[in-house]
Each structure stands twice: as structure tokens, then as C-alpha cells.
Enzyme design. Structure first.
Site, PDB file in Angstrom:
ATOM      1  N   LYS A   1     -31.645  40.243 -20.697  1.00 46.89           N
ATOM      2  CA  LYS A   1     -30.431  41.054 -20.596  1.00 46.89           C
ATOM      3  C   LYS A   1     -30.263  41.837 -21.901  1.00 46.89           C
ATOM      4  O   LYS A   1     -30.493  41.293 -22.991  1.00 46.89           O
ATOM      5  CB  LYS A   1     -29.223  40.140 -20.346  1.00 46.89           C
TER       6      LYS A   1
ATOM      7  N   SER B   1     -21.604  40.960 -14.927  1.00 44.91           N
ATOM      8  CA  SER B   1     -22.233  42.009 -15.683  1.00 44.91           C
ATOM      9  C   SER B   1     -23.750  41.906 -15.777  1.00 44.91           C
ATOM     10  O   SER B   1     -24.410  42.879 -16.144  1.00 44.91           O
ATOM     11  CB  SER B   1     -21.651  42.025 -17.096  1.00 44.91           C
TER      12      SER B   1
ATOM     13  N   SER C   1     -20.380  36.227 -15.101  1.00 45.71           N
ATOM     14  CA  SER C   1     -21.448  37.238 -15.085  1.00 45.71           C
ATOM     15  C   SER C   1     -22.872  36.752 -14.857  1.00 45.71           C
ATOM     16  O   SER C   1     -23.778  37.565 -14.713  1.00 45.71           O
ATOM     17  CB  SER C   1     -21.419  38.038 -16.372  1.00 45.71           C
TER      18      SER C   1
HETATM   19  N1  GLN Z   1     -16.173  40.296 -14.619  1.00 46.16           N
HETATM   20  C1  GLN Z   1     -15.613  39.661 -15.785  1.00 46.16           C
HETATM   21  C2  GLN Z   1     -15.175  40.700 -16.773  1.00 46.16           C
HETATM   22  O1  GLN Z   1     -15.307  41.852 -16.492  1.00 46.16           O
HETATM   23  C3  GLN Z   1     -16.615  38.716 -16.394  1.00 46.16           C
HETATM   24  C4  GLN Z   1     -17.681  39.397 -17.122  1.00 46.16           C
HETATM   25  C5  GLN Z   1     -18.631  38.465 -17.791  1.00 46.16           C
HETATM   26  O2  GLN Z   1     -18.733  37.301 -17.416  1.00 46.16           O
HETATM   27  N2  GLN Z   1     -19.302  38.973 -18.806  1.00 46.16           N
HETATM   28  O3  GLN Z   1     -14.681  40.394 -17.834  1.00 46.16           O
END
Ligand code: GLN
Length: 487
Positions: free
Chosen positions: A76, A151, A175
Site C-alpha cells: 500500500k 482506503s 480500511s
Molecule cells: N473509511 C474510514 C475513513 O474514511 C476508515 C478509513 C481507514 O480505515 N483508513 O476514515
């Protein structure tokens, strides 16, 4: 070969049936063919990847291989990797080439794995659909009109489309688990502190945790064996004895007590997701487990609590991008203040700006007690819910996400409905617990459904065992998206 498990690939490499160079080339070709439609990778560097593959082949030839030696792993783009562009999905870091390695990257290097490339992600890991990336949307390999989740959407799409045998992700509020669910792969977010955050670009430091995304629980165990471990450079890294996360995979599930939170099977859950999750629970009962109803009454507070705390931490973490030391600087500006303003206005996308504004607001004098302190207190209550629940059960199960993958653009103009896609995952981060997602069926639209498994602190080996036994009995994790061979 592209559908082989990490263990099988490792076996083929050890038996010299394939070389790491061949394996890496196979995946690079597949990326070349399919990445233009999926957009799962931001940066590729075939020369660097192949140099690592050659080094791995030498290690294997010298009988110095460990389980992941020679295996290509997609990283990532939140992890700094020396000599690689490390963008975090943002224009702010679009030209940033990291001078050092994150701990996770170092661990994979040490294990002899090959860095296959840096995967696309929501900007600074803020999002649930991979639509906020400066480098464009990622598509779901099961349906190119659908989101892959976020994400870690690039990592999820790469593994689901077999552009990579395995990948890394990070999970601040879901995410790893939510994109794993939406693309039909397996992913685990470990207990907070198990994987070092050193060199992992910070979003919300008290919630961020890295973990593996792969085809199966067994593959995740092998990945976690490489990723986990104490690192003095991260003050929240836990000093614990090393564990073999694959050690319990073959334990039978007789007598396992599964807690089903009644709040997770209530209003807001799509009927097709509920059906697949129920079918998975029936399978677990066949395997000897029993289910008990539990309650996590404060779950309903987790979205509001998270959207105070995560933006608060983000606003502080993202203050470092000032156009001075590194990152984007506006080409034209007046005085110093104007330079800060223009660099940040041009370098950050709108979701990131929204979070910085919320975070700055809830931390400001006058509002701090009403929002930030209040949210911290509620965070404690959410964690206590789990503490009581684990007195009644060994693991908790439920859906990972309330629906299957939604269409690109469907929620982009409605942040609250986007935030709700993490309704079942966020409380786990707030409590610092480990959680994973395992494919368990398909919805009415033919898209994958994920079963979430939540464990008590440090019970990753047990959770992986629980997931592995299910994967021995079912084949959802082996189903392939209709992408065609591509090579
Ligand atoms: N969807 C959540 C956010 O936008 C979690 C994102 C994540 O876990 N990095 O904060």
C-alpha cells in the site's frame, strides 16, 4: 500459478520449479495487462522488483530461504519505501521519493520478499471507496462500475484480480476489512501495537494499524508472521514474544463460542448480506461451534466518536505538510503565510480538507471539552462493551459491511452515507481489537460479501484458525472475478 496460495508458491520456489524472477515477471505482465482498467497500482518499478527477485533466487539457491523469500507482495502506498515514490494517494506527496524504509517494508525485505509495486489508496487513507485518490479511482475486479472499497482499495483489487499474490493494507476504521469484503478476499487488522507504524504515513495515530490482505487466512498468517514484531522506533509498538500466527490453523472448532451482536443484525443491513452471513454461521455450527446473542450497546456511537477523534488526530498529523520541508509547494505565492495557504489548498483534496477542518474545530479552545474529551470518554465505553462481550464468547461474528460494493460515484456527494459503510468495523479500531474479513458468499448483484470475525486482544492466531477452518469447508475465497486471463 496466479491462483496459487503463498504456501504453494513457496513450495514451487523451494523445489526450483519456478524462480522468483519468473514469478515476479508473471505478475508484472498481469499488471501490465489489467492495471489500465483497474488502476490498482500507483507506482511500478520493474527493475527494482526484478533486482529483488534475483537476490531472492540467490538466497533460495544458497538454502537461506524463509517462507516468503521470492514472493512478490504489493505494498500500500502509505508505506515509505526507500527509493520508491511514496504518495499516500495525495498530490501533496506526488513527487516524494522516500529516503528510508518503513518497518513493514524492512521486514518484508529481511524475509526476502519482492516489492511488486505501490498500490492505490484513498488520499491519506481517508475514504471507503478509493475514490479520493489523487491518482484516480480504483475499480472492483468483480464489476468495473463498482468501488473496491477503501482506503486499501488498490491492494484489495490487486489481490482479488490476481495482480499480486498478497498485499499490505492499513486499517484506521475498516480500511483492510471493508475492501477485503467488497472484493472477496481475506484481510486482518491486528491488535493495535502488533505491527509497527514506523514509516507508515500517519492518519489517526491511535487507530492506524497495518495488516495483510491475501487470498486466504492461511496466507494472512504467513504475511503477519513477517509484519508483526517489536520496533523501538514506534512508541506504541508492543514488546511481546514473537508468535507463529499459523500455529493453530488446524485446531478443530468444537466448542467455539461465537457471539452475535444483536446491533449488527438490525436495521441498515442489506437482506442479501444478512443471508450470506447467516449461511456462514450455519456452517460454523456444522463445524461444532455454538452461537450466543450478545449486545454491544455503544456501537451506535462509534461513527460519531470516530469522526471526532480521527479528524482531530489527522489535523495534527497533517500539519507537517506545509510546503517547506517536503511535499508539494505552490508555484506562486506572496508571503510565508500565503505560501502555506496555497500549498495546502492546492496539495490536499476535498475529503482531506474536510477532515482537517473538523479536526481543528473539535480541538479548538471552547469546543475541546464538548467534542474531543467527550468522544474520548465514549471511546472507553465502546471498548468496555467488548470487554463484557468477551466474557460470554471466544469470537464475535457479523457482517463486515452493510452492503456489497456500491457503484462508483454513488456516495461521493454524501459523506455521511459513505461514513456509514464502516458502521461494523470502526468500533474495533476504537477498542484496539483485532478484526478480520473472510469472503462468505455473494449478494443479489453477484458481488462478494464479507464475514467479519472480531477477536479479543492478541487472539490473531485463534481468529486465523477460525477463518481457516471455514475456508477448508467452503470455497468462497477461491472464486474468481470475471476478469479474463489478461496474459
Ligand atoms: N473509511 C474510514 C475513513 O474514511 C476508515 C478509513 C481507514 O480505515 N483508513 O476514515
Amino acid at each position: 500459478m496466479i491462483n496459487s496460495s503463498l504456501k504453494e508458491l513457496s513450495g514451487l520456489l523451494a523445489a526450483k520449479k519456478i524462480s522468483s524472477v519468473e514469478l515476479t515477471q508473471t505478475f508484472l505482465h498481469r499488471i501490465e495487462a489489467l492495471n489500465p482498467s483497474l488502476n490498482a497500482f500507483i507506482t511500478l518499478d520493474a527493475d527494482r522488483s526484478l533486482a529483488q527477485a534475483r537476490a531472492a533466487d540467490a538466497q533460495i539457491a544458497a538454502n537461506q530461504a524463509s517462507p516468503l523469500t521470492g514472493i512478490p507482495v504489493a505494498q500500500k502506498d502509505i508505506f515509505c519505501a526507500q527509493g520508491w515514490r511514496s504518495t499516500c494517494g495525495s498530490k501533496m506527496l506526488a513527487n516524494f521519493v522516500s529516503p528510508y524504509d518503513a518497518h513493514v517494508i524492512e521486514q518484508f525485505d529481511r524475509a526476502g520478499a519482492v516489492n511488486l509495486g505501490k498500490t492505490n489508496m484513498d488520499e491519506f487513507a481517508m475514504g471507503s471507496s478509493n475514490e479520493t485518490s489523487f491518482f484516480g479511482k480504483v475499480k472492483n475486479p468483480w464489476d468495473l462500475n463498482a468501488v473496491p472499497g477503501g482506503s486499501s482499495g488498490g491492494s484489495a483489487a490487486a489481490v482479488a484480480g490476481r495482480l499480486a499474490p498478497a498485499a499490505t493494507g492499513t486499517d484506521t476504521g475498516g480500511s483492510i476489512r471493508q475492501p477485503a469484503a467488497l472484493t472477496g478476499i481475506t484481510g486482518i487488522k491486528p491488535t493495535y501495537g502488533v505491527v509497527s507504524r514506523y514509516g507508515m504515513i500517519a492518519f489517526a495515530s491511535s487507530l492506524d494499524q497495518a495488516g495483510p490482505m491475501a487470498q486466504s487466512a492461511e496466507d494472512c498468517a504467513l504475511m503477519l508472521n513477517v509484519m508483526a514484531g517489536f520496533d523501538p522506533r514506534d512508541s506504541t509498538s508492543l514488546e511481546r514474544d514473537r508468535e507463529d500466527y499459523a500455529r493453530d490453523l488446524n485446531q478443530p472448532l468444537q466448542g467455539l463460542k461465537i457471539g452475535l451482536p444483536k446491533e449488527y443484525f438490525a436495521e441498515g443491513l442489506s437482506a442479501d448480506v444478512a443471508r450470506s452471513v447467516e449461511a456462514a454461521l450455519a456452517e460454523y455450527r456444522k463445524l461444532g461451534a455454538e452461537t450466543v446473542e450478545i449486545s454491544l450497546p455503544n456501537t451506535r456511537l462509534s461513527i460519531p466518536v470516530y469522526y471526532v477523534l480521527a479528524p482531530a488526530e489527522a489535523s495534527s498529523n497533517l500539519a507537517r505538510y506545509d510546503g517547506v520541508r517536503y511535499g508539494y509547494r505552490a508555484p506562486e505565492y506572496g508571503d510565508l503565510n500565503d505560501m502555506y495557504k496555497k500549498s495546502r489548498a492546492q496539495g490536499f483534496g476535498s475529503e482531506v480538507k474536510r477532515r482537517i477542518m473538523i479536526g481543528t474545530y473539535v480541538l479548538s479552545a471552547g469546543y475541546y471539552d464538548a467534542y474531543y474529551i467527550q468522544a474520548q470518554k465514549l471511546r472507553r465505553l465502546i471498548a468496555q462493551d467488548f470487554e463484557s462481550a468477551f466474557k460470554q464468547c471466544d469470537v464475535i461474528m457479523g457482517p463486515t459491511s452493510p452492503s456489497t460494493a456500491f457503484n462508483l460515484g454513488e456516495k461521493s456527494d454524501d459523506p455521511v452515507s459513505m461514513y456509514l459503510s464502516d458502521i461494523y468495523t470502526i468500533a474495533v479500531n476504537l477498542a484496539g481489537l483485532p478484526g478480520m474479513s473472510v469472503p462468505c458468499g455473494f449478494g443479489d448483484n453477484g458481488l462478494p460479501v464479507g464475514l467479519q470475525i472480531i477477536g479479543n486482544y492478541f487472539s490473531e492466531a485463534r481468529m486465523l484458525n477460525v477463518a481457516h477452518q471455514y475456508q477448508l469447508a467452503t470455497d468462497w475465497h477461491l472464486r474468481l472475478p470475471p476478469l479474463g486471463n489478461g496474459v
